[in-house]
Design a protein around this motif. Sequence first.
Motif, PDB file in Angstrom:
ATOM      1  N   PHE A  14      24.761   0.552  35.426  1.00  0.00           N
ATOM      2  CA  PHE A  14      26.061   0.243  34.835  1.00  0.00           C
ATOM      3  C   PHE A  14      26.631  -1.055  35.403  1.00  0.00           C
ATOM      4  N   GLN A  15      26.317  -1.371  36.643  1.00  0.00           N
ATOM      5  CA  GLN A  15      26.718  -2.663  37.193  1.00  0.00           C
ATOM      6  C   GLN A  15      25.968  -3.785  36.475  1.00  0.00           C
ATOM      7  N   GLN A  16      24.697  -3.559  36.164  1.00  0.00           N
ATOM      8  CA  GLN A  16      23.919  -4.551  35.416  1.00  0.00           C
ATOM      9  C   GLN A  16      24.495  -4.727  34.009  1.00  0.00           C
ATOM     10  N   ALA A  17      24.804  -3.618  33.351  1.00  0.00           N
ATOM     11  CA  ALA A  17      25.267  -3.655  31.959  1.00  0.00           C
ATOM     12  C   ALA A  17      26.660  -4.270  31.819  1.00  0.00           C
ATOM     13  N   LEU A  18      27.533  -4.042  32.802  1.00  0.00           N
ATOM     14  CA  LEU A  18      28.920  -4.479  32.677  1.00  0.00           C
ATOM     15  C   LEU A  18      29.260  -5.723  33.486  1.00  0.00           C
ATOM     16  N   GLY A  19      28.409  -6.085  34.434  1.00  0.00           N
ATOM     17  CA  GLY A  19      28.683  -7.267  35.246  1.00  0.00           C
ATOM     18  C   GLY A  19      29.982  -7.124  36.036  1.00  0.00           C
ATOM     19  N   ALA A  20      30.726  -8.213  36.140  1.00  0.00           N
ATOM     20  CA  ALA A  20      31.961  -8.232  36.940  1.00  0.00           C
ATOM     21  C   ALA A  20      32.997  -7.234  36.443  1.00  0.00           C
ATOM     22  N   ALA A  21      32.993  -6.921  35.140  1.00  0.00           N
ATOM     23  CA  ALA A  21      33.967  -5.966  34.585  1.00  0.00           C
ATOM     24  C   ALA A  21      33.835  -4.586  35.230  1.00  0.00           C
ATOM     25  N   PHE A  22      32.631  -4.255  35.718  1.00  0.00           N
ATOM     26  CA  PHE A  22      32.419  -2.958  36.374  1.00  0.00           C
ATOM     27  C   PHE A  22      33.398  -2.774  37.524  1.00  0.00           C
ATOM     28  N   PHE A  23      33.642  -3.816  38.290  1.00  0.00           N
ATOM     29  CA  PHE A  23      34.435  -3.711  39.506  1.00  0.00           C
ATOM     30  C   PHE A  23      35.934  -3.648  39.234  1.00  0.00           C
ATOM     31  N   LYS A  24      36.333  -3.773  37.983  1.00  0.00           N
ATOM     32  CA  LYS A  24      37.740  -3.630  37.591  1.00  0.00           C
ATOM     33  C   LYS A  24      38.041  -2.236  37.038  1.00  0.00           C
ATOM     34  N   LEU A  25      37.018  -1.395  36.919  1.00  0.00           N
ATOM     35  CA  LEU A  25      37.195  -0.040  36.394  1.00  0.00           C
ATOM     36  C   LEU A  25      37.906   0.836  37.425  1.00  0.00           C
ATOM     37  N   PRO A  26      38.551   1.923  36.989  1.00  0.00           N
ATOM     38  CA  PRO A  26      39.171   2.846  37.936  1.00  0.00           C
ATOM     39  C   PRO A  26      38.140   3.446  38.897  1.00  0.00           C
ATOM     40  N   ALA A  27      38.565   3.754  40.100  1.00  0.00           N
ATOM     41  CA  ALA A  27      37.670   4.235  41.161  1.00  0.00           C
ATOM     42  C   ALA A  27      36.798   5.418  40.738  1.00  0.00           C
ATOM     43  N   PRO A  28      37.314   6.468  40.069  1.00  0.00           N
ATOM     44  CA  PRO A  28      36.424   7.587  39.706  1.00  0.00           C
ATOM     45  C   PRO A  28      35.272   7.178  38.790  1.00  0.00           C
ATOM     46  N   VAL A  29      35.509   6.227  37.903  1.00  0.00           N
ATOM     47  CA  VAL A  29      34.458   5.766  36.991  1.00  0.00           C
ATOM     48  C   VAL A  29      33.440   4.927  37.769  1.00  0.00           C
ATOM     49  N   ARG A  30      33.931   4.021  38.611  1.00  0.00           N
ATOM     50  CA  ARG A  30      33.031   3.199  39.435  1.00  0.00           C
ATOM     51  C   ARG A  30      32.182   4.061  40.354  1.00  0.00           C
ATOM     52  N   THR A  31      32.794   5.047  40.989  1.00  0.00           N
ATOM     53  CA  THR A  31      32.074   5.901  41.945  1.00  0.00           C
ATOM     54  C   THR A  31      30.938   6.648  41.260  1.00  0.00           C
ATOM     55  N   LEU A  32      31.210   7.227  40.102  1.00  0.00           N
ATOM     56  CA  LEU A  32      30.168   7.968  39.382  1.00  0.00           C
ATOM     57  C   LEU A  32      29.014   7.047  39.002  1.00  0.00           C
ATOM     58  N   HIS A  33      29.318   5.833  38.576  1.00  0.00           N
ATOM     59  CA  HIS A  33      28.259   4.918  38.128  1.00  0.00           C
ATOM     60  C   HIS A  33      27.720   4.015  39.234  1.00  0.00           C
ATOM     61  N   ALA A  34      28.088   4.310  40.469  1.00  0.00           N
ATOM     62  CA  ALA A  34      27.524   3.578  41.608  1.00  0.00           C
ATOM     63  C   ALA A  34      26.546   4.455  42.383  1.00  0.00           C
TER      64      ALA A  34
END
Length: 189
Positions: A14-34
């Motif tokens: 998901f970091q590959q697919a979204l690039g920098a936008a990934f890091f602007k997502l809410p914490a619960p979404v980032r955590t699951l996809h990290a």
Amino acid sequence: MDRAVSHPVPPTLFQQALGAAFFKLPAPVRTLHAVRGTARYAGIASVERGRNPLARLCARIAGLPGAMQDVPITVEFTADTRSETWHRDFAGTRMHSRLAYKNGLLREQIGPLQFRHALLANAGAIWWRVAGVRVFGVLPLPARWFRGVRCRESEHEGRYEFSIDARLPLVGRVIRYQGWLLPVDDAAG
């Protein structure tokens, strides 16, 4: 003097697919996809199935769960830098998918169908848009058939939330499922 060599951690799918936008997502979404390795999540989900006989056949072929309301769901994620496997359990009904990222699209294998999704991060959510579908990975189906497939991942009250609604032309709704998840250590709270 020995110096430890630091190697950058490769990005998740998901970091590959979204690039920098990934890091602007809410914490619960980032955590699951990290997730790297294995993680287990639990929560509550509801599933609505289409009534059309063709919708029921499509759902059966894809191995989708039957209708149920406010049932426990667990999802085990196994991830590395090249693929992820999601094992969902809707109150005893299992659904599996395997994901990979290739040529700018997230590929999701569910039963004999391979969905190719374009991902967009906007307004604190991840939106999945079907860009193509193949049967057994080789036989392409018209992408326009899948314009009625809507997937959204977001955060609400500190929890990861998901909403999937799949409708097909002439068939109507195949499935709609939605709910929330927390890491297993947090799910009891």
